[in-house]
Design an enzyme around this catalytic site. Structure first.
Site, mmCIF file in Angstrom:
data_model
loop_
_atom_site.group_PDB
_atom_site.id
_atom_site.type_symbol
_atom_site.label_atom_id
_atom_site.label_comp_id
_atom_site.label_asym_id
_atom_site.label_seq_id
_atom_site.Cartn_x
_atom_site.Cartn_y
_atom_site.Cartn_z
ATOM 1 N N ALA A 72 0.830 -1.209 0.000
ATOM 2 C CA ALA A 72 0.000 0.000 0.000
ATOM 3 C C ALA A 72 0.865 1.260 0.000
ATOM 4 O O ALA A 72 1.972 1.283 0.530
ATOM 5 C CB ALA A 72 -0.913 0.002 1.218
ATOM 6 N N GLY A 117 0.731 -5.670 0.588
ATOM 7 C CA GLY A 117 -0.174 -5.816 -0.541
ATOM 8 C C GLY A 117 0.507 -6.290 -1.805
ATOM 9 O O GLY A 117 -0.125 -6.905 -2.665
ATOM 10 N N GLU A 120 0.501 -9.909 -1.487
ATOM 11 C CA GLU A 120 -0.882 -10.367 -1.642
ATOM 12 C C GLU A 120 -1.299 -10.418 -3.108
ATOM 13 O O GLU A 120 -2.060 -11.304 -3.508
ATOM 14 C CB GLU A 120 -1.817 -9.475 -0.833
ATOM 15 C CG GLU A 120 -1.661 -9.698 0.664
ATOM 16 C CD GLU A 120 -2.490 -8.733 1.481
ATOM 17 O OE1 GLU A 120 -3.336 -9.197 2.270
ATOM 18 O OE2 GLU A 120 -2.291 -7.506 1.352
ATOM 19 N N GLU A 140 2.078 -6.102 7.828
ATOM 20 C CA GLU A 140 1.038 -5.128 8.177
ATOM 21 C C GLU A 140 0.887 -4.870 9.666
ATOM 22 O O GLU A 140 0.604 -3.739 10.095
ATOM 23 C CB GLU A 140 -0.316 -5.577 7.584
ATOM 24 C CG GLU A 140 -0.449 -5.343 6.088
ATOM 25 C CD GLU A 140 0.091 -6.494 5.256
ATOM 26 O OE1 GLU A 140 -0.200 -6.524 4.042
ATOM 27 O OE2 GLU A 140 0.802 -7.363 5.805
#
Length: 266
Positions: A72, A117, A120, A140
């Site tokens: 992110a 992310g 991910e 995170e």
């Protein structure tokens, strides 16, 4: 090869030979950190690829030399109010689910950092090819949140609950050799060869029946987490979707005539 840009930060390359498309993360100045705009573009690109019946496999790649994606965009989020963050949530979810729900096989080509992310996005693919520079992780909890792009669900399906818990709770980064040993990535290749090897794998995949590939992926995904009896029903439904198709007829004919199939894709 044709190219189509989705916003400033996402590029789709369609390779004329082999029915393979690349979904390219192209925000090099930020190491492909996923901003709101970039997330929206990823979702749009995935929607277009999902509707393209000529595409049989997708490779997720990066233009940054030292990173696949660092997750992110925390610089953007630092300016967010709670309301801003809440408004962004469905946009970012759309990017991760866009990759996850592509109806054709997907291969991530990972080098350098694939964190949060970014990892991910790779986990949302069916196969992860990584070179020896790869560093992966879900950090995170170290910044006060949890993996929100599917990490808490996809990682345990890949490596088991205990290993996923250790990695998520510790927030540690895992280098390529250990990532290969733990099954965090599927193929470990020499430095600089992740894209080339991922494209080669995708081309091999795309040589097969497009009807069969989509049905096989659907059965694999829908069957996860079901008991065996229910999973076999999912498989049977997918088999029925292929058994009476033009692809099945062509595949059997080509086998008996000892020639390469010319898949009708229906």
């Amino acid at each position: 090869m044709s190219e189509e840009r989705f916003g400033e930060f996402v590029l789709v390359r369609r390779h004329e030979q082999g029915h393979v498309a690349e979904l390219v993360l192209d925000r090099p100045k930020a190491m492909n950190a996923v901003s709101t705009e970039m997330a929206r573009s990823i979702a749009r690109a995935c929607a277009a690829l999902g509707e393209d019946r000529d595409v049989r496999a997708v490779v997720l790649t990066s233009t940054h030399e030292r990173a696949f994606c660092v997750g992110a965009d925390l610089k953007e989020r630092n300016s967010f109010s709670d309301a801003d963050l809440l408004r962004q949530r469905p946009v970012t979810r759309g990017a991760y689910t866009g990759v996850l729900e592509l109806p054709v096989p997907t291969v991530a080509a990972v080098h350098g950092f694939a964190l949060g992310g970014g990892f991910e996005l790779a986990l949302a693919c069916d196969v992860i090819v990584a070179d020896r520079t790869a560093v992966v992780g879900l950090p995170e909890v170290s910044v006060g949140v949890i993996p929100g792009g599917g990490g808490t669900q996809l990682l345990p399906r890949r490596v088991g609950a205990a290993r996923a818990a250790e990695l998520i709770f510790s927030a540690r980064r895992v280098e390529a050799a250990e990532a290969g040993e733990w099954g965090l990535v599927d193929q470990l290749v020499e430095e600089g060869r992740d894209r080339e090897e991922a494209l080669a794998l995708a081309a091999q995949i795309a040589g097969n029946s497009p009807v069969g590939l989509r049905a096989a992926k659907r059965a694999l995904r829908l069957g996860q987490g079901l008991d065996l009896r229910a999973g076999l029903e999912v498989e049977d439904a997918a088999w029925r979707a292929t058994a009476f198709s033009g692809d099945r007829a062509e595949g059997v004919a080509a086998f008996n005539e000892r020639r390469k199939p010319q898949w009708p894709g229906e």
